[in-house]
Motif scaffolding. Structure first.
Motif, PDB file in Angstrom:
ATOM      1  N   ALA A 120       0.818  -1.208   0.000  1.00 37.69           N
ATOM      2  CA  ALA A 120       0.000   0.000   0.000  1.00 37.69           C
ATOM      3  C   ALA A 120       0.853   1.259   0.000  1.00 37.69           C
ATOM      4  CB  ALA A 120      -0.930   0.016   1.214  1.00 37.69           C
ATOM      5  N   SER A 121       0.293   2.315  -0.569  1.00 38.16           N
ATOM      6  CA  SER A 121       0.958   3.610  -0.525  1.00 38.16           C
ATOM      7  C   SER A 121       0.712   4.254   0.831  1.00 38.16           C
ATOM      8  CB  SER A 121       0.441   4.523  -1.646  1.00 38.16           C
ATOM      9  OG  SER A 121      -0.936   4.758  -1.489  1.00 38.16           O
ATOM     10  N   GLU A 122       1.537   5.219   1.174  1.00 37.84           N
ATOM     11  CA  GLU A 122       1.444   5.870   2.475  1.00 37.84           C
ATOM     12  C   GLU A 122       0.116   6.596   2.673  1.00 37.84           C
ATOM     13  OE1 GLU A 122       6.216   6.821   3.127  1.00 37.84           O
ATOM     14  OE2 GLU A 122       4.922   8.275   2.087  1.00 37.84           O
ATOM     15  N   ASP A 123      -0.531   6.975   1.575  1.00 29.57           N
ATOM     16  CA  ASP A 123      -1.802   7.696   1.683  1.00 29.57           C
ATOM     17  C   ASP A 123      -3.014   6.774   1.628  1.00 29.57           C
ATOM     18  OD1 ASP A 123      -1.706   6.942  -0.979  1.00 29.57           O
ATOM     19  OD2 ASP A 123      -2.391   8.875  -1.751  1.00 29.57           O
ATOM     20  N   ALA A 124      -2.793   5.480   1.632  1.00 29.47           N
ATOM     21  CA  ALA A 124      -3.907   4.532   1.518  1.00 29.47           C
ATOM     22  C   ALA A 124      -4.716   4.471   2.812  1.00 29.47           C
ATOM     23  CB  ALA A 124      -3.394   3.145   1.159  1.00 29.47           C
ATOM     24  N   THR A 125      -6.042   4.422   2.656  1.00 25.34           N
ATOM     25  CA  THR A 125      -6.945   4.257   3.792  1.00 25.34           C
ATOM     26  C   THR A 125      -7.937   3.151   3.464  1.00 25.34           C
ATOM     27  OG1 THR A 125      -8.420   5.996   2.940  1.00 25.34           O
ATOM     28  CG2 THR A 125      -6.775   6.641   4.596  1.00 25.34           C
ATOM     29  N   PHE A 126      -8.363   2.432   4.495  1.00 28.38           N
ATOM     30  CA  PHE A 126      -9.207   1.254   4.321  1.00 28.38           C
ATOM     31  C   PHE A 126     -10.435   1.355   5.225  1.00 28.38           C
ATOM     32  CE2 PHE A 126      -4.840   0.331   3.467  1.00 28.38           C
ATOM     33  CZ  PHE A 126      -4.791  -0.633   2.479  1.00 28.38           C
ATOM     34  N   GLY A 127     -11.607   1.006   4.689  1.00 30.58           N
ATOM     35  CA  GLY A 127     -12.784   1.055   5.534  1.00 30.58           C
ATOM     36  C   GLY A 127     -14.033   0.539   4.851  1.00 30.58           C
ATOM     37  N   LEU A 128     -15.071   0.361   5.665  1.00 26.87           N
ATOM     38  CA  LEU A 128     -16.375  -0.112   5.193  1.00 26.87           C
ATOM     39  C   LEU A 128     -17.445   0.927   5.554  1.00 26.87           C
ATOM     40  CD1 LEU A 128     -16.415  -3.925   6.106  1.00 26.87           C
ATOM     41  CD2 LEU A 128     -16.190  -2.896   3.833  1.00 26.87           C
ATOM     42  N   PRO A 129     -17.736   1.852   4.654  1.00 22.44           N
ATOM     43  CA  PRO A 129     -18.776   2.851   4.919  1.00 22.44           C
ATOM     44  C   PRO A 129     -20.173   2.328   4.569  1.00 22.44           C
ATOM     45  CG  PRO A 129     -17.742   3.323   2.822  1.00 22.44           C
ATOM     46  CD  PRO A 129     -17.043   2.106   3.384  1.00 22.44           C
ATOM     47  N   GLU A 130     -20.368   1.025   4.670  1.00 20.26           N
ATOM     48  CA  GLU A 130     -21.611   0.408   4.199  1.00 20.26           C
ATOM     49  C   GLU A 130     -22.844   0.966   4.918  1.00 20.26           C
ATOM     50  OE1 GLU A 130     -20.612  -2.007   1.498  1.00 20.26           O
ATOM     51  OE2 GLU A 130     -19.134  -0.537   2.182  1.00 20.26           O
ATOM     52  N   LEU A 131     -22.752   1.182   6.221  1.00 21.11           N
ATOM     53  CA  LEU A 131     -23.923   1.663   6.957  1.00 21.11           C
ATOM     54  C   LEU A 131     -24.331   3.068   6.544  1.00 21.11           C
ATOM     55  CD1 LEU A 131     -23.319   0.337  10.603  1.00 21.11           C
ATOM     56  CD2 LEU A 131     -24.633  -0.679   8.745  1.00 21.11           C
ATOM     57  N   ASP A 132     -23.404   3.806   5.941  1.00 19.67           N
ATOM     58  CA  ASP A 132     -23.732   5.138   5.431  1.00 19.67           C
ATOM     59  C   ASP A 132     -24.307   5.078   4.029  1.00 19.67           C
ATOM     60  OD1 ASP A 132     -22.848   6.307   7.749  1.00 19.67           O
ATOM     61  OD2 ASP A 132     -20.844   6.752   6.969  1.00 19.67           O
ATOM     62  N   ARG A 133     -24.268   3.899   3.411  1.00 18.63           N
ATOM     63  CA  ARG A 133     -24.682   3.757   2.018  1.00 18.63           C
ATOM     64  C   ARG A 133     -25.878   2.823   1.850  1.00 18.63           C
ATOM     65  NH1 ARG A 133     -18.817   3.245  -1.087  1.00 18.63           N
ATOM     66  NH2 ARG A 133     -18.034   5.298  -0.473  1.00 18.63           N
ATOM     67  N   GLY A 134     -26.489   2.459   2.953  1.00 23.01           N
ATOM     68  CA  GLY A 134     -27.658   1.597   2.857  1.00 23.01           C
ATOM     69  C   GLY A 134     -27.324   0.176   2.471  1.00 23.01           C
ATOM     70  N   ALA A 135     -26.168  -0.293   2.883  1.00 22.54           N
ATOM     71  CA  ALA A 135     -25.744  -1.642   2.508  1.00 22.54           C
ATOM     72  C   ALA A 135     -25.096  -2.327   3.697  1.00 22.54           C
ATOM     73  CB  ALA A 135     -24.759  -1.579   1.337  1.00 22.54           C
ATOM     74  N   LEU A 136     -24.765  -3.584   3.504  1.00 21.62           N
ATOM     75  CA  LEU A 136     -24.035  -4.376   4.478  1.00 21.62           C
ATOM     76  C   LEU A 136     -23.052  -5.233   3.695  1.00 21.62           C
ATOM     77  CD1 LEU A 136     -27.075  -5.551   6.648  1.00 21.62           C
ATOM     78  CD2 LEU A 136     -25.431  -3.766   7.267  1.00 21.62           C
ATOM     79  N   GLY A 137     -22.143  -5.902   4.409  1.00 21.26           N
ATOM     80  CA  GLY A 137     -21.261  -6.823   3.710  1.00 21.26           C
ATOM     81  C   GLY A 137     -19.793  -6.488   3.843  1.00 21.26           C
ATOM     82  N   ARG A 152     -15.353  -4.599  14.329  1.00 23.27           N
ATOM     83  CA  ARG A 152     -16.697  -4.177  14.707  1.00 23.27           C
ATOM     84  C   ARG A 152     -16.773  -2.660  14.881  1.00 23.27           C
ATOM     85  NH1 ARG A 152     -20.138  -8.286  17.243  1.00 23.27           N
ATOM     86  NH2 ARG A 152     -19.261 -10.332  16.767  1.00 23.27           N
ATOM     87  N   ALA A 153     -15.767  -2.085  15.519  1.00 30.25           N
ATOM     88  CA  ALA A 153     -15.767  -0.634  15.711  1.00 30.25           C
ATOM     89  C   ALA A 153     -15.725   0.089  14.372  1.00 30.25           C
ATOM     90  CB  ALA A 153     -14.574  -0.219  16.578  1.00 30.25           C
ATOM     91  N   LEU A 154     -14.889  -0.377  13.464  1.00 35.22           N
ATOM     92  CA  LEU A 154     -14.797   0.249  12.148  1.00 35.22           C
ATOM     93  C   LEU A 154     -16.098   0.081  11.364  1.00 35.22           C
ATOM     94  CD1 LEU A 154     -11.196  -0.909  11.124  1.00 35.22           C
ATOM     95  CD2 LEU A 154     -11.903   1.395  11.815  1.00 35.22           C
ATOM     96  N   TYR A 155     -16.689  -1.088  11.480  1.00 29.17           N
ATOM     97  CA  TYR A 155     -17.919  -1.377  10.741  1.00 29.17           C
ATOM     98  C   TYR A 155     -19.075  -0.505  11.225  1.00 29.17           C
ATOM     99  CZ  TYR A 155     -21.095  -4.424   8.087  1.00 29.17           C
ATOM    100  OH  TYR A 155     -21.989  -4.926   7.187  1.00 29.17           O
ATOM    101  N   PHE A 156     -19.237  -0.413  12.533  1.00 32.44           N
ATOM    102  CA  PHE A 156     -20.374   0.325  13.081  1.00 32.44           C
ATOM    103  C   PHE A 156     -20.213   1.842  12.981  1.00 32.44           C
ATOM    104  CE2 PHE A 156     -20.998  -3.596  15.919  1.00 32.44           C
ATOM    105  CZ  PHE A 156     -21.920  -4.148  15.045  1.00 32.44           C
ATOM    106  N   THR A 157     -18.978   2.318  12.910  1.00 31.05           N
ATOM    107  CA  THR A 157     -18.749   3.768  12.831  1.00 31.05           C
ATOM    108  C   THR A 157     -18.486   4.254  11.413  1.00 31.05           C
ATOM    109  OG1 THR A 157     -16.353   3.546  13.177  1.00 31.05           O
ATOM    110  CG2 THR A 157     -17.755   3.794  15.153  1.00 31.05           C
ATOM    111  N   SER A 158     -18.192   3.351  10.494  1.00 32.84           N
ATOM    112  CA  SER A 158     -17.811   3.681   9.115  1.00 32.84           C
ATOM    113  C   SER A 158     -16.484   4.433   9.042  1.00 32.84           C
ATOM    114  CB  SER A 158     -18.905   4.501   8.411  1.00 32.84           C
ATOM    115  OG  SER A 158     -20.103   3.772   8.319  1.00 32.84           O
TER     116      SER A 158
END
Length: 247
Positions: A120-137, A152-158
């Motif tokens: 990964a590059s130094e500016d890379a970020t990773f996350g699951l914003p699914e709860l903000d987009r009406g999705a899961l998975g 779980r913390a990342l998933y629930f907070t996006s």
């Protein structure tokens, strides 16, 4: 634009993704990516696949606008396409190196979570914003990158985490300046491709066989809740707010 395949060196195939402006893939894009990775893995001359993307970010997940426009047909297509693409990376007969720059969100987590090596590059970020987009998975795949409670913390907070944070958790192998990402990913693939091709394929099958979680079944289970959110109207309610926060 789309999915491309090239061979920068003997034994290595580069599968590139380019869906401007943010690499949010339509359903057809996910299927095309799956086909490209599978074809590369089936080639007996190939010993490693590099998965990379053009633009400022690696992957922004599914094309929400396609789902908003086409409704349930697009949702089913996106679900199936993501399942195929994630499975293709996991089941690829040879190791897959993911070269990640910028944002890696939603479906991007499904891809890198199923990859064998992440650079990964130094500016890379990773996350699951699914709860903000009406999705899961893709919690299945995030759980392969970080410990259970952090997932779980990342998933629930996006919220997102940096490449450096993932490296501390052992998920990212190398973190490099963006301008060095392509070269370092290729260097990593070259090191893998130097091994015996037949033995590499046996090793990939063996490692997949001892995984404690069946990623295909686990992700498919998650997708059932995505569909439930859609048919109940919850997903539409959340999606209708997507992109309008600044209005």
């Amino acid at each position: 634009m789309g999915v491309s395949t090239s061979s920068p060196e003997k034994g290595i195939v580069l599968v590139g993704v380019d869906f401007p402006p943010v690499n949010a893939l339509p359903a057809d894009g996910w299927f095309a990516l799956a086909d490209a990775v599978r074809a590369a893995g089936r080639d007996p001359e190939v010993r490693c696949v590099v998965l990379a993307a053009e633009g400022r970010g690696f992957n922004a997940g599914v094309d929400i606008k396609e789902i908003q426009t086409r409704g349930s047909a697009a949702l089913v297509g996106a679900n199936r396409g993501c399942f195929e693409a994630f499975s293709a990376v996991y089941d690829c007969e040879v190791p897959v190196v993911a070269a990640v720059q910028g944002f890696c969100l939603g479906g991007g987590i499904g891809l890198v979570g199923n990859a064998d090596v992440i650079v990964a590059s130094e500016d890379a970020t990773f996350g699951l914003p699914e709860l903000d987009r009406g999705a899961l998975g893709a919690a299945t795949h995030l759980a392969r990158l970080v410990p259970q409670h952090l997932m779980r913390a990342l998933y629930f907070t996006s919220r997102t985490v940096t490449a450096a944070e993932l490296q501390r958790h052992g998920a990212v192998w190398k973190v490099v300046p963006r301008e060095e990402l392509a070269a370092v990913a290729l260097e990593s693939a070259r090191e893998i491709a130097a091994k015996d091709g037949e033995l590499l394929r046996l090793a990939k099958a063996a490692i997949n066989g001892i995984d404690p979680v069946d990623v295909r079944r686990s992700y498919r289970y998650e997708q059932g809740f995505t569909y439930e959110a859609s048919v109940s109207g919850v997903a539409d309610r959340v999606r209708d707010r997507f992109g309008r926060e600044a209005e």
